[in-house]
Design a protein around this motif. Sequence first.
Motif, PDB file in Angstrom:
ATOM      1  N   MET A 186     -19.222  -2.116  -9.706  1.00  0.00           N
ATOM      2  CA  MET A 186     -18.815  -1.023  -9.068  1.00  0.00           C
ATOM      3  C   MET A 186     -17.394  -1.256  -8.714  1.00  0.00           C
ATOM      4  N   TYR A 187     -16.518  -0.375  -8.678  1.00  0.00           N
ATOM      5  CA  TYR A 187     -15.126  -0.439  -8.469  1.00  0.00           C
ATOM      6  C   TYR A 187     -14.794   0.295  -7.130  1.00  0.00           C
ATOM      7  N   LEU A 188     -13.691  -0.468  -6.592  1.00  0.00           N
ATOM      8  CA  LEU A 188     -13.208   0.245  -5.284  1.00  0.00           C
ATOM      9  C   LEU A 188     -11.647   0.714  -5.299  1.00  0.00           C
ATOM     10  N   HIS A 189     -11.443   2.026  -5.134  1.00  0.00           N
ATOM     11  CA  HIS A 189     -10.209   2.482  -5.083  1.00  0.00           C
ATOM     12  C   HIS A 189      -9.290   2.160  -4.121  1.00  0.00           C
ATOM     13  N   ILE A 190      -8.156   1.436  -4.201  1.00  0.00           N
ATOM     14  CA  ILE A 190      -7.346   0.916  -3.016  1.00  0.00           C
ATOM     15  C   ILE A 190      -6.287   1.528  -2.992  1.00  0.00           C
ATOM     16  N   GLY A 191      -5.854   2.356  -3.707  1.00  0.00           N
ATOM     17  CA  GLY A 191      -4.602   3.266  -3.547  1.00  0.00           C
ATOM     18  C   GLY A 191      -3.964   3.452  -4.859  1.00  0.00           C
ATOM     19  N   GLY A 192      -3.072   4.406  -5.170  1.00  0.00           N
ATOM     20  CA  GLY A 192      -2.460   4.529  -6.465  1.00  0.00           C
ATOM     21  C   GLY A 192      -3.202   4.839  -7.586  1.00  0.00           C
ATOM     22  N   ASN A 193      -3.230   4.187  -8.523  1.00  0.00           N
ATOM     23  CA  ASN A 193      -3.998   4.207  -9.769  1.00  0.00           C
ATOM     24  C   ASN A 193      -4.674   2.876  -9.917  1.00  0.00           C
ATOM     25  N   GLN A 194      -5.055   2.226  -8.887  1.00  0.00           N
ATOM     26  CA  GLN A 194      -5.641   0.982  -8.678  1.00  0.00           C
ATOM     27  C   GLN A 194      -7.016   0.862  -8.284  1.00  0.00           C
ATOM     28  N   MET A 195      -7.867   0.331  -9.034  1.00  0.00           N
ATOM     29  CA  MET A 195      -9.537   0.007  -8.898  1.00  0.00           C
ATOM     30  C   MET A 195      -9.640  -1.403  -8.887  1.00  0.00           C
ATOM     31  N   ILE A 196     -10.315  -2.064  -8.000  1.00  0.00           N
ATOM     32  CA  ILE A 196     -10.868  -3.295  -8.111  1.00  0.00           C
ATOM     33  C   ILE A 196     -12.452  -3.492  -8.254  1.00  0.00           C
ATOM     34  N   ASP A 197     -13.028  -4.293  -8.813  1.00  0.00           N
ATOM     35  CA  ASP A 197     -14.131  -4.688  -8.927  1.00  0.00           C
ATOM     36  C   ASP A 197     -14.593  -5.327  -7.584  1.00  0.00           C
ATOM     37  N   ILE A 198     -15.553  -4.746  -6.996  1.00  0.00           N
ATOM     38  CA  ILE A 198     -15.981  -5.305  -5.625  1.00  0.00           C
ATOM     39  C   ILE A 198     -16.337  -6.562  -5.677  1.00  0.00           C
ATOM     40  N   ARG A 199     -16.765  -7.332  -6.875  1.00  0.00           N
ATOM     41  CA  ARG A 199     -17.394  -8.542  -7.056  1.00  0.00           C
ATOM     42  C   ARG A 199     -16.202  -9.516  -6.836  1.00  0.00           C
ATOM     43  N   GLN A 200     -14.899  -8.966  -7.244  1.00  0.00           N
ATOM     44  CA  GLN A 200     -13.772 -10.039  -7.202  1.00  0.00           C
ATOM     45  C   GLN A 200     -13.100  -9.892  -5.594  1.00  0.00           C
ATOM     46  N   ILE A 201     -13.364  -8.980  -4.830  1.00  0.00           N
ATOM     47  CA  ILE A 201     -12.879  -9.010  -3.498  1.00  0.00           C
ATOM     48  C   ILE A 201     -13.235 -10.451  -2.673  1.00  0.00           C
ATOM     49  N   VAL A 202     -12.450 -11.041  -2.257  1.00  0.00           N
ATOM     50  CA  VAL A 202     -12.625 -12.134  -1.173  1.00  0.00           C
ATOM     51  C   VAL A 202     -12.749 -11.689   0.367  1.00  0.00           C
ATOM     52  N   ALA A 203     -11.566 -10.813   0.365  1.00  0.00           N
ATOM     53  CA  ALA A 203     -11.093 -10.503   1.954  1.00  0.00           C
ATOM     54  C   ALA A 203     -10.294  -9.217   1.943  1.00  0.00           C
ATOM     55  N   ILE A 204     -10.154  -8.702   3.113  1.00  0.00           N
ATOM     56  CA  ILE A 204      -9.327  -7.465   3.343  1.00  0.00           C
ATOM     57  C   ILE A 204      -9.014  -7.558   4.566  1.00  0.00           C
ATOM     58  N   PHE A 205      -7.545  -7.880   4.800  1.00  0.00           N
ATOM     59  CA  PHE A 205      -6.774  -8.107   5.890  1.00  0.00           C
ATOM     60  C   PHE A 205      -5.854  -6.990   6.454  1.00  0.00           C
ATOM     61  N   LYS A 206      -5.833  -6.637   7.650  1.00  0.00           N
ATOM     62  CA  LYS A 206      -5.005  -5.632   8.226  1.00  0.00           C
ATOM     63  C   LYS A 206      -3.664  -6.224   8.404  1.00  0.00           C
ATOM     64  N   ALA A 207      -2.654  -5.509   8.049  1.00  0.00           N
ATOM     65  CA  ALA A 207      -1.145  -5.887   7.853  1.00  0.00           C
ATOM     66  C   ALA A 207      -0.581  -5.646   9.405  1.00  0.00           C
ATOM     67  N   HIS A 208       0.055  -6.385   9.933  1.00  0.00           N
ATOM     68  CA  HIS A 208       0.935  -6.181  11.210  1.00  0.00           C
ATOM     69  C   HIS A 208       1.935  -5.087  11.070  1.00  0.00           C
ATOM     70  N   PRO A 209       2.123  -4.220  11.718  1.00  0.00           N
ATOM     71  CA  PRO A 209       3.092  -3.473  11.295  1.00  0.00           C
ATOM     72  C   PRO A 209       4.705  -3.686  11.369  1.00  0.00           C
ATOM     73  N   ARG A 210       4.743  -4.730  12.530  1.00  0.00           N
ATOM     74  CA  ARG A 210       6.059  -5.251  13.015  1.00  0.00           C
ATOM     75  C   ARG A 210       6.278  -6.556  12.184  1.00  0.00           C
ATOM     76  N   LYS A 211       5.250  -7.409  11.694  1.00  0.00           N
ATOM     77  CA  LYS A 211       5.471  -8.404  11.000  1.00  0.00           C
ATOM     78  C   LYS A 211       5.404  -8.231   9.420  1.00  0.00           C
ATOM     79  N   ALA A 212       5.037  -7.103   9.067  1.00  0.00           N
ATOM     80  CA  ALA A 212       4.885  -6.998   7.393  1.00  0.00           C
ATOM     81  C   ALA A 212       6.139  -7.045   6.810  1.00  0.00           C
ATOM     82  N   SER A 213       7.170  -6.744   7.181  1.00  0.00           N
ATOM     83  CA  SER A 213       8.498  -6.413   6.817  1.00  0.00           C
ATOM     84  C   SER A 213       9.260  -7.739   6.635  1.00  0.00           C
ATOM     85  N   LYS A 214       8.943  -8.575   7.821  1.00  0.00           N
ATOM     86  CA  LYS A 214       9.723  -9.785   8.383  1.00  0.00           C
ATOM     87  C   LYS A 214       9.160 -10.916   7.369  1.00  0.00           C
ATOM     88  N   SER A 215       7.713 -11.213   7.631  1.00  0.00           N
ATOM     89  CA  SER A 215       7.201 -12.362   6.984  1.00  0.00           C
ATOM     90  C   SER A 215       5.846 -12.043   6.529  1.00  0.00           C
TER      91      SER A 215
END
Length: 91
Positions: free
Chosen positions: A1-30
Amino acid sequence: MYLHIGGNQMIDIRQIVAIFKAHPRKASKSNPLRQYYKPLRYVSEHNEGPVRCYVVTEEKIYATPITVETLIERYKKLFVRSGFTLASSTK
């Protein structure tokens, strides 16, 4: 099974190791995920919005404008469509 993660990108769910939330203030800095050896790939090449989460797979780290909550809901729907039931926590 594949998970749509945005755009035209699909990922095999067996390949997913983790999903992390991006910190809005730190995402652009580091990006704390840059310390890993895996290449970082932005899902949206058309700059659909800020990076809201990172999807870590065995080979890459994907930066996506989709929220963690939305990805989790999509993940759950994959199993419902397949006839599997996910254990829910009860209190």
